[in-house]
Design a protein around this motif. Sequence first.
Motif, PDB file in Angstrom:
ATOM      1  N   GLY A 172       0.795  -1.228   0.000  1.00  0.00           N
ATOM      2  CA  GLY A 172       0.000   0.000   0.000  1.00  0.00           C
ATOM      3  C   GLY A 172       0.822   1.270   0.000  1.00  0.00           C
ATOM      4  O   GLY A 172       0.267   2.361   0.099  1.00  0.00           O
ATOM      5  N   ALA A 173       2.147   1.137  -0.124  1.00  0.00           N
ATOM      6  CA  ALA A 173       3.055   2.293   0.034  1.00  0.00           C
ATOM      7  C   ALA A 173       2.743   3.016   1.336  1.00  0.00           C
ATOM      8  O   ALA A 173       2.831   4.243   1.432  1.00  0.00           O
ATOM      9  CB  ALA A 173       2.961   3.241  -1.155  1.00  0.00           C
ATOM     10  N   SER A 174       2.383   2.233   2.356  1.00  0.00           N
ATOM     11  CA  SER A 174       1.909   2.828   3.608  1.00  0.00           C
ATOM     12  C   SER A 174       2.990   2.848   4.670  1.00  0.00           C
ATOM     13  O   SER A 174       2.935   2.144   5.689  1.00  0.00           O
ATOM     14  CB  SER A 174       0.659   2.082   4.098  1.00  0.00           C
ATOM     15  OG  SER A 174      -0.439   2.403   3.275  1.00  0.00           O
ATOM     16  N   ASN A 175       3.993   3.674   4.411  1.00  0.00           N
ATOM     17  CA  ASN A 175       4.945   4.067   5.444  1.00  0.00           C
ATOM     18  C   ASN A 175       4.912   5.589   5.514  1.00  0.00           C
ATOM     19  O   ASN A 175       4.086   6.228   4.847  1.00  0.00           O
ATOM     20  CB  ASN A 175       6.348   3.524   5.140  1.00  0.00           C
ATOM     21  CG  ASN A 175       6.862   3.956   3.769  1.00  0.00           C
ATOM     22  OD1 ASN A 175       6.250   4.786   3.093  1.00  0.00           O
ATOM     23  ND2 ASN A 175       7.989   3.392   3.349  1.00  0.00           N
ATOM     24  N   ALA A 176       5.797   6.179   6.315  1.00  0.00           N
ATOM     25  CA  ALA A 176       5.757   7.639   6.471  1.00  0.00           C
ATOM     26  C   ALA A 176       6.054   8.352   5.153  1.00  0.00           C
ATOM     27  O   ALA A 176       5.529   9.441   4.899  1.00  0.00           O
ATOM     28  CB  ALA A 176       6.738   8.072   7.557  1.00  0.00           C
ATOM     29  N   ILE A 177       6.870   7.729   4.296  1.00  0.00           N
ATOM     30  CA  ILE A 177       7.174   8.350   2.998  1.00  0.00           C
ATOM     31  C   ILE A 177       5.924   8.368   2.126  1.00  0.00           C
ATOM     32  O   ILE A 177       5.535   9.399   1.581  1.00  0.00           O
ATOM     33  CB  ILE A 177       8.325   7.596   2.293  1.00  0.00           C
ATOM     34  CG1 ILE A 177       9.618   7.740   3.092  1.00  0.00           C
ATOM     35  CG2 ILE A 177       8.508   8.119   0.866  1.00  0.00           C
ATOM     36  CD1 ILE A 177      10.768   6.884   2.573  1.00  0.00           C
ATOM     37  N   GLY A 178       5.275   7.229   1.976  1.00  0.00           N
ATOM     38  CA  GLY A 178       4.083   7.157   1.143  1.00  0.00           C
ATOM     39  C   GLY A 178       2.925   7.971   1.686  1.00  0.00           C
ATOM     40  O   GLY A 178       2.182   8.605   0.922  1.00  0.00           O
ATOM     41  N   ALA A 179       2.775   7.978   3.006  1.00  0.00           N
ATOM     42  CA  ALA A 179       1.658   8.708   3.620  1.00  0.00           C
ATOM     43  C   ALA A 179       1.751  10.215   3.399  1.00  0.00           C
ATOM     44  O   ALA A 179       0.750  10.924   3.524  1.00  0.00           O
ATOM     45  CB  ALA A 179       1.583   8.399   5.117  1.00  0.00           C
ATOM     46  N   LEU A 180       2.945  10.705   3.043  1.00  0.00           N
ATOM     47  CA  LEU A 180       3.072  12.117   2.672  1.00  0.00           C
ATOM     48  C   LEU A 180       2.091  12.481   1.561  1.00  0.00           C
ATOM     49  O   LEU A 180       1.582  13.602   1.504  1.00  0.00           O
ATOM     50  CB  LEU A 180       4.497  12.415   2.186  1.00  0.00           C
ATOM     51  CG  LEU A 180       5.612  12.445   3.237  1.00  0.00           C
ATOM     52  CD1 LEU A 180       6.974  12.432   2.545  1.00  0.00           C
ATOM     53  CD2 LEU A 180       5.471  13.667   4.134  1.00  0.00           C
TER      54      LEU A 180
END
Length: 333
Positions: free
Chosen positions: A158-166
């Motif tokens: 889900g690209a769900s780390n702090a980078i993706g959540a940006l």
Amino acid sequence: MNFTQFPRRKYLQGATPIEPMENLSKALGGHVDLYVKRDDLLPGSAGGNKTRKLEFCFADALDKKADTVVTCGAVQSNHCRLTASWAVKENMDCHLVLEERVKGSYKPEGSGNNFLFELLGVKSIRVVPAGSDMMAEMEKTSAELKNTGKQPYIIPGGASNAIGALGYASCAQETMVQLNEMMLKVDGIVVPSGSAGTHAGMAVGMFAMNTNIPVFGINVSRKKDVQEEIVYKLAGELRAKLGVKTEIPRDQITCFDEYVGPGYSLPTEDMIEAVKLFASTESILLDPVYSGKAAAGLIDLVRKGFFPKGSRVLFLHTGGSPALYAYLDTFRA
């Protein structure tokens, strides 16, 4: 919020529209005015919310001199489709690890996103059983690629780390600009809550801008307490990355788990009704796994009076309609 401090690719082509859903609002009694943020119209093969996250993830990968991306998801993963799509545009190889969360659901000749993986030229697909340690499985693929001289970069599910959540903190900012221009006051935002990046990003963004607009997550897989903890943890990581000094209050993270049904990706009658209602009243296609179940939650919350009469509620449409074609029997039954 300053997003220029982070590497970012420019995949978006302007703000996605916010549209009124007048017909659906009337069909549900007309007591609540519904609007939709059309992230299903984002660029990438058949669109969807992960494009916002991948702007930041691919930029980080390129910064690190990667030539290959490795990611994971379920067998009909929208995230995997969009990762493969942007890998094509960036001239990078893409390798997938797919978790067969429902036994027997992976079919090499399957339709929907499964077919699009093939069309987009994914270099390898490895299917692992439900409950596998997906990061460990991606690291295994990454190690194999390094041995062949490749420079892989792992993008989490889900690209769900702090980078993706940006990407969704940025979406919150985009949304507020639009609402201000439209002079549209909304009383709540409803989002799908799965891998948590979209939910955490919107919640942190809205909180950091002092909007006083609550963000409600509709779970697609987990129980309420488990999902809220995952979203809250990621929200904390994102807040720190953005340099937001005030900690987001725990009660800003709200999830509903009544619409998951028997499990992730397994159809429910409410989801089927929601998909058909959105199509027949607004000509909007949902997907059966994320946006369909989130819309089922939205519809039920409206019907049972969760939102006071006269409220204006914004639904974030995260896309995923290609998966519909893998569920034809569900909708034709």
